[in-house]
Write a protein that holds these residues in place. Structure first.
Motif, mmCIF file in Angstrom:
data_model
loop_
_atom_site.group_PDB
_atom_site.id
_atom_site.type_symbol
_atom_site.label_atom_id
_atom_site.label_comp_id
_atom_site.label_asym_id
_atom_site.label_seq_id
_atom_site.Cartn_x
_atom_site.Cartn_y
_atom_site.Cartn_z
ATOM 1 N N PHE A 177 17.786 16.693 -49.062
ATOM 2 C CA PHE A 177 18.049 17.631 -50.153
ATOM 3 C C PHE A 177 17.421 19.001 -49.904
ATOM 4 C CE2 PHE A 177 18.988 13.953 -53.259
ATOM 5 C CZ PHE A 177 20.342 14.028 -52.963
ATOM 6 N N GLY A 178 16.340 19.024 -49.114
ATOM 7 C CA GLY A 178 15.782 20.319 -48.719
ATOM 8 C C GLY A 178 16.804 21.101 -47.904
ATOM 9 N N GLU A 179 17.398 20.423 -46.929
ATOM 10 C CA GLU A 179 18.421 21.064 -46.107
ATOM 11 C C GLU A 179 19.610 21.510 -46.963
ATOM 12 O OE1 GLU A 179 20.622 18.527 -43.434
ATOM 13 O OE2 GLU A 179 20.865 20.142 -41.974
ATOM 14 N N LEU A 180 19.987 20.682 -47.920
ATOM 15 C CA LEU A 180 21.127 21.025 -48.772
ATOM 16 C C LEU A 180 20.857 22.322 -49.551
ATOM 17 C CD1 LEU A 180 23.968 20.092 -49.758
ATOM 18 C CD2 LEU A 180 22.807 18.877 -51.614
ATOM 19 N N ASP A 181 19.634 22.466 -50.030
ATOM 20 C CA ASP A 181 19.270 23.717 -50.713
ATOM 21 C C ASP A 181 19.490 24.913 -49.793
ATOM 22 O OD1 ASP A 181 18.555 22.316 -52.963
ATOM 23 O OD2 ASP A 181 16.400 22.338 -52.537
ATOM 24 N N THR A 182 19.080 24.764 -48.540
ATOM 25 C CA THR A 182 19.247 25.858 -47.590
ATOM 26 C C THR A 182 20.723 26.133 -47.317
ATOM 27 O OG1 THR A 182 17.104 25.391 -46.587
ATOM 28 C CG2 THR A 182 18.663 26.649 -45.251
ATOM 29 N N LEU A 183 21.518 25.082 -47.266
ATOM 30 C CA LEU A 183 22.953 25.282 -47.054
ATOM 31 C C LEU A 183 23.552 26.076 -48.227
ATOM 32 C CD1 LEU A 183 24.131 21.860 -45.530
ATOM 33 C CD2 LEU A 183 23.165 23.878 -44.390
ATOM 34 N N GLY A 184 23.021 25.845 -49.412
ATOM 35 C CA GLY A 184 23.474 26.619 -50.567
ATOM 36 C C GLY A 184 23.127 28.094 -50.424
ATOM 37 N N GLU A 185 21.921 28.350 -49.946
ATOM 38 C CA GLU A 185 21.480 29.735 -49.711
ATOM 39 C C GLU A 185 22.390 30.398 -48.659
ATOM 40 O OE1 GLU A 185 17.492 29.616 -48.117
ATOM 41 O OE2 GLU A 185 17.883 31.466 -46.983
ATOM 42 N N LEU A 186 22.705 29.656 -47.614
ATOM 43 C CA LEU A 186 23.546 30.204 -46.542
ATOM 44 C C LEU A 186 24.990 30.407 -47.002
ATOM 45 C CD1 LEU A 186 22.139 28.095 -43.568
ATOM 46 C CD2 LEU A 186 21.720 30.531 -44.027
#
Lengths: 628, 628
Positions: free
Chosen positions: A402-411
Motif C-alpha cells: 500500500f505504500g507503493e500504491l500511494d506513490t503510484l497515485g502521486e505519479l
C-alpha cells in the motif's frame, strides 16, 4: 456503478447500430460480403459466426465484430420465430502473412492530425537483441537473427513535432474526438463523447502508440467492458520469434484485449518488432527487462541513460504501454523483509536491487518527468508497476504494497500534468475478503485511474490450477471496478506457458471478465447469456455451442455422450437425458400461462385447475415421454 | 464471522493435538506404523504424505489425517531449521476390497446407545432396481444383477426403537456428546462441546444414518470448514455398478466430503448398496428419482405410498441425507412461466408435473411430518431441495426461487420440532452481484440452517468450462457462509461426467472451498497456504508440490520446463527462471533486516546505507548470478 453512462445496450455482444455514413468495405478475410443496413458482413464461417464491420463517420473507421447467426424458435403452435443474431466483440484482427504484418490502418489518421514528423529514428544496436545474441556474435557465430521481410519496407518512425503532445488524453482534454475515440465508441456501444470525457478525466486509457499503426483501437476503463491481457515472450531457454507470433495470434483468437511481450531471451528487439507488426491489439512491455539485458543482467549497472535509450527504442517500435516500476522507493524495500515471500515482481526486485546497491532513490522515480516527455511524444501509456505486490496470501495488503500504491497515485498526477495516459497495476495474491480493500483504495489514492490486476490468486495451495485460483479473484475485483485483468495460466509458479496454457488462461479470464461485466450490470454482456440460455431451453444445441466461449469444446463434450445429429436438432428430444426433461415441463407451464394470460395468483389457481383436467384427460403422456 | 468459536488452529490442515488417552491402532492401509506423542502415524507414502490417526477419549475414535513431511529451511548462515509437518484433512477413508466393503466402525457406537433395534427390514423388490431391470425380467432376460459378496453377510437393519429418536440433533439437544461429535471435533480442531452446541441449534448437521456404519463422521455448518459434494450415479445409457464405486473412490481421493448417488439407470438399488458399503463419507440421494422409476417414469402416477416405501428402503440401506423437494408448492409453479429457462431441477420438474396433473399440493409438503418420523428413526438428514432454482443468469433471485426458499424455512422449523437435521439447497445460476442476497436471505428465512449450494454459476456463456464459471460463485457464496458446495464439472449442461471430469470438478471446488475458508479467517486453512508459500520462497520445490492440491500435476508442469533434479533441490538456483530470482533478492533484504533488527524508517535508512557499501564492495555479484 452510479457513474456508468450507458448509451446503448452493448458489446462483447452487441453495439446496436452505429450512426454515420457507411461505405462498402473490401473484407480481405472473407471473400463474400453482403451489405445489410450499411453494416458490412462476411459469409458465415464455421460455428455460424461471421465477421462484420460497422463503419463510422468516415469510411476509414471500420469496426470489426463477430456475428453469431441463430436458428429460429419453434413455437408451441408449430410456427417459428426468428432469433436476432448476436454480435460479439472481436479481438482477432484480420488475417495476414506474419512475414509482412498487418496493414497500417491508423497511419493516415495520425499523419492527418498534422502534429507528427517522420524521423529516421534510433539506430538499432547489436545489444538490443539481448545478451545471448551479443555472446553469439562475440563467439563468431554468424547465424543471423531472422529479419522479417517488412523490415525491408524501411518503415519510418513517427514522433510528435517538437513541443507537441500526441496522447489521446491530450486530444480528449482539448475536446477533440479522434478517429480512435469514435472507433472504440462503436466497439463499446457508447457515444464518442462519453469516450472522450472518460479519457479526459483519466478514468480510461486508449493505448495507441503512433508507431503502432496496425492497431485496432480499444479502451481500458471501469466504465467499459472489462478487458483481459495475456503475457507472452521468450526466455533464455525457450521459444523462437515465430512461436511468439503464433502465441500472439492464439491470444487474440481466444479473446486477449492486449498482449504483453515479456521476452528476456535472445533477439528481444526483433521478436518485439514481429509481434507489433502483427498485432491488432495494444502491446505492452516491461522495458527494464531489456535494459537489464543491455547491462548483462546486473541490476547495479543499470543507469537512467540505458533505460532512456530503451524507452525510446521501444516507443519507436510502437509499444503501446510500458510497465514502469517507479513506485519501488528505497524506503519501501525494507518493509518487505518480514514477508513470507518478499518481493516477487521481477521488475520490483531489479529496482530494489538497484536501490540497495546504490543507496539511492529509484531512478525511474527521480526521472519520472523525463519519462513523461518520452511517453507523450509517441503516446505510450503508463502501466505503473506494482513491484511490491504480495506473492502469497500471507503478504496481502501489507504496508509495502500500500505504500507503493500511494506513490503510484502521486505519479499518476504527475503523468496527468503532462496529459500522459496512466493505468495502475495491482496484485497478486489476495484472499477474497481483502480484495475489496484493494480496489477501493486504488480508486481513492489513484483518482480512478484504470486498475489492471494480476488475478488476484485467492489461495496459494493449487499450483497447476492457478488459472482457477486467480479467476475467482479476477471476477471479484473486476466486478468491483478493475478495468483490465492480467491472465494467469495453469503453469504460473511452475514454468513458461505453452499454447494450450495460453488458451486455458484466456478462457478462464474471459469467464472472469464476463462475470464481472454481468456484476456491473452491463446490459450488452447479459444479452449473450440470455441468448445462450434461451437456446439451451429451446434445445437449439448448435446455437448454444456457437454462442459459447469455446464452441468446439462444448460441441465435443456433448458429442462424447450423444454424438447423433438428431440429438442436436430435435426440439424436444427424448435422448437428451434427464437434465433437459425438466425444461420440457416448464415449456408446458409457460405455454399455458401465456395462452391464458395468467398473471396473478388467483388466475394462476384457476388456470391450474383447468390444466389439471387437461393433463388427466391426456393421460399425462408428455411426461412419460419426457422423463425417461 | 462473529459467531465463529475457534478453539484451535485447525484442519483441512491441522487440528493440533486432541486430548484423551491414545492407543495404538493397527493401520491396515500402511504396514509400518510409528507412535509419536500418542498419534499413530503410517510410513511416508509418495509425495512425502502419510496417513496418521488421532485417537479420542476412547480407542474406537480414530480420526484420520494426512501428514505432509517437509524438509528443513536452510538459513543464511548455513544452519538448517526443521519445518513442522502439515496435517491435512483427509476424506479418502481406508483401503478396502470393494466386494467386501469397509469395516463397520460405527456399529458398536450405535448399539451401545441402547436406543435401536435390529430388524429384518423391508423386503427387496424387483422394481427397486428400476425400469430397465423390470423390462429385462419381463423379456425373460436371465442376466442377473451383480450381487456384491457382502450381501451374503445377511446384514441386519438398524432402526430406532419405537418412540425413540436417534438423530444427532436429538442427542445434542439433550446435552449429550456422542462419539460422532467427538470425532468431528478432532477432525475440525474444535471442542466437542462446540460441535454439540452447533448441532443443537441447527446451525450444523452431522449426517450419519445409523445404517451407514462404515461412515467416518463429518460435519456441515457455517462455523466449520467449507465442504464439497460430488455427484455420481448412472443413467439409462451409461455406467456399471463397479464404475460407480470407482467414481466414489475417485471422488473421496480428490477431496469430496459427501457424495450424492444420483443414479436413475438400471440396478439403482444394488448400485446404491455397493456405494454405501464402500463409502467413508456421507451419501446423499434424491429419493424421488427412484420413486419415479417405480412408476415407470410417469410423475402423475407418483403417490405418497410409493415415496414412503422408497424413503424407508433407502433409509434402511444407510443413505445419510435425502434431497426432498417439499418446497415446490402448487402456487409457485406458474411463477416460473416467464422465466428464460423455467424449471431446471429434475426433482422440481417432477413435483411440478405432479402438482399440475392433480391440481393438488405437493405430496412431500402435505406429508412432511410423516417424513420427519422416518428421518428420525434412522437419523437421515434433510437436504431441502431447491426445485425452483434459477437455471440461467436471467432467472436468478426471482419470486419462484425466493418463494420456495421461504417454504424451506417453514419446513426447517417443522423438522427441528422433530429434532431432525436439516440443510437447505441453493442455486444454481446467479451473477456475482446477486450472490450476497442469496446467502443473507437464506440465513434469515431458514434460521441459519446450513446452506448447500450448486455453484452458483456466474455466467451462462461457457459450457465446457462450468467448473470455472461456478467455482467463482462457489468461492464467493462459501466465503459468505455457505456450508457445503455441490461441485459442477466441465460437462455440466453437456453430458454425464467421466472420471477426469470428476477430478476437474473436485479440484476446482477444493480451491473454491479453501478460498472461502481463508475469506472466513480460518487460521488452520491459512497454515497450508503459508507453509506452501514459505516452501516456494525457499526453493523447496518438493515441499511445494507435496503441499499442493494435486502434487503430481504440479510436479509434471514444473518438469516440462526444468526436468532436472537439481532444479528441485538447489536452494538458490540460477536455473529456476526469472520469476524466482526476485525471491533471491528479497532473501537478502530479509536477512539483512533480521541481522540488524531493522524496524523503523530511520534504522532502515541507516541500514540501507551500510548495505549499499557492502554491495558495491562485493561487486553486486549475487545479482549477476541470480538474474539471468
Amino acid at each position: 456503478m452510479a457513474e456508468r453512462v450507458q448509451i446503448a445496450p452493448t458489446v462483447r455482444t452487441c453495439p446496436g447500430n452505429a450512426d454515420g455514413g457507411r461505405k462498402m468495405f473490401n473484407d480481405n478475410s472473407s471473400k463474400t460480403t453482403v451489405r445489410d443496413n450499411g453494416v458490412i458482413k462476411g459469409a458465415p464461417r464455421p460455428n455460424n459466426r461471421r465477421r462484420i464491420y460497422v463503419t463510422g463517420s468516415n469510411e476509414t473507421i471500420k469496426v470489426p465484430f463477430e456475428e453469431v447467426l441463430l436458428s429460429s424458435t419453434m413455437e408451441a403452435n408449430g410456427s417459428t420465430t426468428p432469433n436476432d443474431p448476436v454480435r460479439l466483440y472481436f479481438t482477432e484482427g484480420p488475417e495476414c502473412d506474419p512475414e509482412v504484418g498487418l496493414d497500417e490502418l491508423r497511419r493516415e489518421w495520425i499523419i492527418a492530425r498534422g502534429d507528427v514528423e517522420e524521423i529516421e529514428g534510433r539506430k538499432s544496436q547489436i545489444r538490443d537483441d539481448g545478451r545471448k545474441r551479443q555472446r553469439l556474435n562475440l563467439l563468431g557465430d554468424k547465424q543471423e537473427t531472422e529479419v522479417p521481410k517488412f523490415l525491408s519496407k524501411q518503415r519510418s518512425v513517427l514522433r510528435a513535432k517538437s513541443g507537441a503532445n500526441v496522447s489521446q488524453m491530450y486530444y480528449a482534454r482539448k475536446g477533440e474526438i479522434t478517429n480512435e475515440m469514435e472507433y472504440v465508441a462503436i466497439r463499446e456501444g457508447v457515444t464518442p463523447e462519453f469516450v472522450r470525457s472518460e479519457l479526459a478525466i483519466g478514468r480510461a486509457i486508449l493505448p495507441s502508440n503512433i508507431n503502432h499503426t496496425e492497431l485496432e483501437p480499444m479502451i481500458i476503463g471501469t466504465n467499459f467492458l472489462v478487458k483481459v491481457n495475456s503475457n507472452i515472450g521468450n526466455s533464455a531457454v525457450t521459444s523462437s520469434i515465430k512461436e511468439e507470433v503464433e502465441k500472439l495470434k492464439w491470444s487474440t483468437h481466444w479473446g486477449a484485449d492486449t498482449v504483453m511481450d515479456l521476452s528476456t531471451g535472445p533477439d528481444i528487439h526483433t521478436t518485439r518488432e514481429w509481434i507489433i507488426r502483427n498485432s491488432p491489439v495494444p502491446i505492452g512491455t516491461v522495458p527494464i527487462y531489456q535494459a537489464l539485458e543491455k547491462v548483462d543482467g546486473n541490476p547495479a549497472e543499470l543507469t537512467w541513460e540505458i533505460m532512456k535509450d530503451t524507452l525510446i527504442e521501444q516507443a519507436e517500435q510502437g509499444v503501446d504501454y510500458f510497465t514502469i516500476h517507479a513506485g519501488v522507493l528505497l524506503r519501501y524495500v525494507p518493509l518487505t523483509a518480514k514477508r513470507v515471500t518478499g518481493i516477487v515482481s521481477r521488475g520490483g526486485s531489479i529496482l530494489a536491487a538497484w536501490c540497495l546497491a546504490h543507496h539511492k532513490e529509484n531512478f525511474l522515480y527521480t526521472n519520472f518527468e523525463e519519462i513523461c516527455e518520452i511517453m507523450k511524444a509517441y503516446d505510450v501509456s503508463f502501466s505503473l508497476g506494482d513491484g511490491l505486490r504480495p506473492g502469497s496470501i500471507a503478504d496481502a495488503n501489507d504496508d509495502a504494497q500500500f505504500g507503493e500504491l500511494d506513490t503510484l497515485g502521486e505519479l499518476t498526477q504527475v503523468a496527468w500534468k503532462h496529459d500522459v495516459q496512466v493505468m495502475i497495476e495491482g496484485p497478486g495474491h489476495v484472499p477474497l475478503h481483502l480484495i475489496n480493500e484493494n480496489i477501493e483504495r486504488q480508486k481513492r489514492v489513484c483518482f480512478e485511474a484504470p486498475f489492471y490486476t494480476l488475478g488476484p490468486l485467492t489461495t496459494d495451495i493449487a499450483p497447476g490450477y492457478d488459472h482457477i485460483t486467480s479467476a475467482i479473484g479476477a471476477a471479484v475485483i473486476g466486478g468491483g471496478g478493475t478495468a483490465m485483468l492480467c491472465y494467469v495460466t495453469p503453469k504460473e509458479h511452475l514454468g513458461l506457458p505453452n499454447k494450450n496454457d495460453v488458451k486455458d488462461g484466456l478462457i478462464a479470464y474471459r469467464i472472469a471478465a464476463h462475470a464481472a461485466d454481468l456484476a456491473k450490470g452491463h446490459q450488452g454482456a447479459k444479452q449473450r447469456d440470455d441468448a445462450l440460455s434461451k437456446a439451451r431451453f429451446e434445445f437449439r444445441w448448435e446455437d448454444q455451442f456457437n454462442l459459447s466461449l469455446d464452441p468446439d469444446t462444448a460441441r465435443s463434450y456433448h458429442d462424447e455422450t450423444l454424438p447423433a445429429t438428431p440429438a442436436k436438432t430435435a426440439h424436444f428430444c427424448s435422448m437428451c437425458g434427464p437434465k433437459f426433461c425438466s425444461m420440457r415441463i416448464t415449456q408446458d407451464v409457460r405455454n399455458y400461462a401465456l395462452e391464458h394470460g395468467v398473471e396473478d395468483s388467483e388466475a394462476v389457481s384457476l388456470g391450474l385447475e383447468e390444466k389439471a383436467k387437461e393433463f388427466v384427460a391426456g393421460g399425462s403422456q408428455i411426461y412419460l415421454e419426457s422423463i425417461k
